[in-house]
Design a protein around this motif. Structure first.
Motif, PDB file in Angstrom:
ATOM      1  N   THR A  83      16.581   0.618 -14.617  1.00 50.93           N
ATOM      2  CA  THR A  83      16.023   0.180 -13.332  1.00 50.93           C
ATOM      3  C   THR A  83      16.547   1.037 -12.183  1.00 50.93           C
ATOM      4  O   THR A  83      15.831   1.261 -11.194  1.00 50.93           O
ATOM      5  CB  THR A  83      16.346  -1.298 -13.065  1.00 50.93           C
ATOM      6  OG1 THR A  83      17.764  -1.516 -13.200  1.00 50.93           O
ATOM      7  CG2 THR A  83      15.602  -2.206 -14.014  1.00 50.93           C
ATOM      8  N   THR A  84      17.771   1.539 -12.298  1.00 55.93           N
ATOM      9  CA  THR A  84      18.286   2.440 -11.263  1.00 55.93           C
ATOM     10  C   THR A  84      17.495   3.740 -11.240  1.00 55.93           C
ATOM     11  O   THR A  84      17.155   4.264 -10.160  1.00 55.93           O
ATOM     12  CB  THR A  84      19.779   2.741 -11.500  1.00 55.93           C
ATOM     13  OG1 THR A  84      20.519   1.523 -11.448  1.00 55.93           O
ATOM     14  CG2 THR A  84      20.310   3.686 -10.433  1.00 55.93           C
ATOM     15  N   VAL A  85      17.189   4.273 -12.413  1.00 49.53           N
ATOM     16  CA  VAL A  85      16.342   5.468 -12.484  1.00 49.53           C
ATOM     17  C   VAL A  85      14.982   5.188 -11.848  1.00 49.53           C
ATOM     18  O   VAL A  85      14.438   6.028 -11.109  1.00 49.53           O
ATOM     19  CB  VAL A  85      16.171   5.915 -13.952  1.00 49.53           C
ATOM     20  CG1 VAL A  85      15.123   7.028 -14.056  1.00 49.53           C
ATOM     21  CG2 VAL A  85      17.487   6.388 -14.528  1.00 49.53           C
ATOM     22  N   ALA A  86      14.419   4.003 -12.109  1.00 52.29           N
ATOM     23  CA  ALA A  86      13.122   3.637 -11.527  1.00 52.29           C
ATOM     24  C   ALA A  86      13.186   3.598 -10.001  1.00 52.29           C
ATOM     25  O   ALA A  86      12.284   4.091  -9.312  1.00 52.29           O
ATOM     26  CB  ALA A  86      12.679   2.275 -12.070  1.00 52.29           C
ATOM     27  N   MET A  87      14.270   3.030  -9.443  1.00 54.11           N
ATOM     28  CA  MET A  87      14.425   2.965  -7.990  1.00 54.11           C
ATOM     29  C   MET A  87      14.542   4.358  -7.382  1.00 54.11           C
ATOM     30  O   MET A  87      13.911   4.663  -6.360  1.00 54.11           O
ATOM     31  CB  MET A  87      15.652   2.130  -7.636  1.00 54.11           C
ATOM     32  CG  MET A  87      15.432   0.633  -7.707  1.00 54.11           C
ATOM     33  SD  MET A  87      16.878  -0.294  -7.155  1.00 54.11           S
ATOM     34  CE  MET A  87      17.895  -0.233  -8.627  1.00 54.11           C
ATOM     35  N   VAL A  88      15.348   5.205  -7.994  1.00 53.98           N
ATOM     36  CA  VAL A  88      15.512   6.578  -7.482  1.00 53.98           C
ATOM     37  C   VAL A  88      14.182   7.313  -7.506  1.00 53.98           C
ATOM     38  O   VAL A  88      13.843   8.040  -6.560  1.00 53.98           O
ATOM     39  CB  VAL A  88      16.571   7.329  -8.317  1.00 53.98           C
ATOM     40  CG1 VAL A  88      16.610   8.801  -7.932  1.00 53.98           C
ATOM     41  CG2 VAL A  88      17.951   6.701  -8.125  1.00 53.98           C
ATOM     42  N   LEU A  89      13.410   7.118  -8.555  1.00 50.24           N
ATOM     43  CA  LEU A  89      12.097   7.756  -8.643  1.00 50.24           C
ATOM     44  C   LEU A  89      11.173   7.266  -7.539  1.00 50.24           C
ATOM     45  O   LEU A  89      10.413   8.044  -6.948  1.00 50.24           O
ATOM     46  CB  LEU A  89      11.477   7.474 -10.018  1.00 50.24           C
ATOM     47  CG  LEU A  89      10.148   8.173 -10.325  1.00 50.24           C
ATOM     48  CD1 LEU A  89      10.318   9.686 -10.275  1.00 50.24           C
ATOM     49  CD2 LEU A  89       9.626   7.738 -11.695  1.00 50.24           C
TER      50      LEU A  89
END
Length: 434
Positions: A83-89
């Motif tokens: 989910t952190t990767v999703a937010m950064v994206l």
């Protein structure tokens, strides 16, 4: 003509009809809303008992509490990383393509609908979230139908049975197992109404907002769908590739559920079927029973992308400066506010309001910009969330040595549907490895 007997084809036809009716006969389309509401209500009725049976039966296969603790730790670590990767994206997409530039919407009027969302968001705090996990009574968890509360009670019951050394052939466990079989049979009956439910929900939405729903803020909607697609193909697809599984095979497995989400904009309506399919296709029962319900509260990849992109859009549209430090701070807040709640349509919108109220950096009235396209955004959010949760099950099952890859590849979506809709029993973990 056999293809028309498949659920995803029927739902797809219903969606096309809903679009036509919503655009050509909006008054009639609005009157179809009860069809969608009734179908979603029927499916939500099934959530609590199916989660309870799946979790309890799954935990009876857990050898000890150390195994359960290891499963929970691995699951939550995976959820947070992805989910952190999703937010950064999402933030990257907003900064690169800047969909809100040029709107200059500094002065937004606050209407009653926005006030209602703000009221709901004001209740979303860290303390409130933690307290909401524990139901007032055991029965209350099932009466309210809150996924996180039901999961909490189910974990307690499953752990108690596992520690108590209840025999696998005990009358209690046989009763829960038979109850699960009956519940999936009932689910098969309800799913026959899926085309009507998808038609009613989508037609009512288009009839209420008119064709401008499809045109308003097109750039933002297209950017959100494109960003989510990149996340699914590159991030989730890459994870699956590391497991030796193709994304196309997973999509084929859950195509019926994706069509249903496309029509209803809700991920909750497919939760029971996801549990059944993943168990039947070679994933350990304990892993499925824990990861899928937990993912509906903690593994919300689509919600994370939506909130990050929406924050950037509102800042640009209202000409509010938002530096890198501000974005990092907001990202930390989203890591909390994106968790919890249910996967119903519009849930991400309330969480976005909670984020804006928490950081107090952006005007809350900027939410009014998103009202017209919330339906289109919610659909993409739900689709991304359910794909992300399916990938999470496969990853954790592989980590725990509870994934039968050969069985997964053998079983097609049609074969699994025969189990679910035909009233057959869902295989146990031991059976999936045979």
């Amino acid at each position: 003509m056999r293809i028309f007997g498949q659920l995803y084809i029927q739902v797809l036809i219903a969606i096309v009809c809903a679009v036509l009716v919503g655009l050509l006969a909006p008054d009639f389309a609005r009157s179809m809303k009860p069809l969608g509401d009734l179908f979603i209500a029927l499916l939500r009725m099934m959530l609590a008992p199916i989660i309870f049976c799946s979790v309890v039966l799954g935990l009876t296969h857990v050898a000890d509490m150390k195994q359960l603790g290891r499963l929970a730790l691995k699951t939550l670590i995976y959820f947070e990383l992805v989910t952190t990767v999703a937010m950064v994206l999402g933030f990257a997409a907003a900064n690169i393509f800047r969909p809100g530039d040029g709107l200059h919407a500094q002065m937004m009027n606050s209407g009653p609908a926005l006030a209602q969302v703000a009221g709901a968001a004001s209740e979303f705090t860290a303390l409130h979230f933690l307290m909401s996990i524990v139901p007032k009574t055991l029965v209350g968890a099932f009466a309210d139908g809150e996924i996180l509360q039901v999961l909490f009670v189910s974990l307690l019951v499953g752990a108690a049975l596992s520690i108590g050394g209840v025999r696998p052939d005990s009358a209690l466990l046989r009763g829960i197992d038979e109850a699960q079989t009956i519940l999936f049979r009932i689910l098969g009956f309800i799913m026959r109404l899926a085309p009507l439910g998808a038609f009613g929900a989508l037609a009512a939405a288009l009839g209420s907002f008119g064709p401008q729903t499809l045109l308003y803020l097109t750039k933002l909607v297209l950017l959100y769908w494109a960003t989510s697609l990149v996340f699914v193909v590159c991030v989730l697809g890459g994870i699956l590739m590391a497991l030796g599984i193709s994304l196309g095979r997973l999509v084929s497995l859950i195509r019926d559920e994706m069509m249903l989400v496309l029509g209803t904009a809700s991920g909750e309506v497919v939760l029971p079927r996801l549990i059944a399919k993943l168990e039947a296709c070679g994933c350990d029962k304990a892993v499925v029973g824990f990861v899928v319900p937990a993912g509906y509260s903690f593994n919300l990849d689509g919600t994370a992308i939506y909130m990050a992109l929406a924050v950037g859009f509102i800042a640009q549209a209202t000409d509010t400066p938002l530096g890198l430090a501000d974005q990092i701070a907001i990202l930390a807040v989203i890591m909390l506010t994106s968790k919890g709640g249910t996967a119903v349509a519009g849930g991400a919108f309330v969480k976005l309001a909670a984020t804006l109220q928490t950081v107090q950096k952006l005007p809350l009235n900027g939410l009014g910009l998103l009202f017209g396209v919330d339906r289109l955004m919610a659909t993409c959010t739900a689709l991304t969330n359910i794909i992300g949760n399916c990938v999470a099950v496969l990853v954790v099952a592989r980590w725990e040595g509870g994934f039968d890859k050969e069985r997964f590849e053998r079983w097609t979506a049609a074969e699994v549907d025969a189990v679910i809709s035909g009233g057959g029993t869902v295989p146990h973990a031991e059976e999936t490895r045979s």
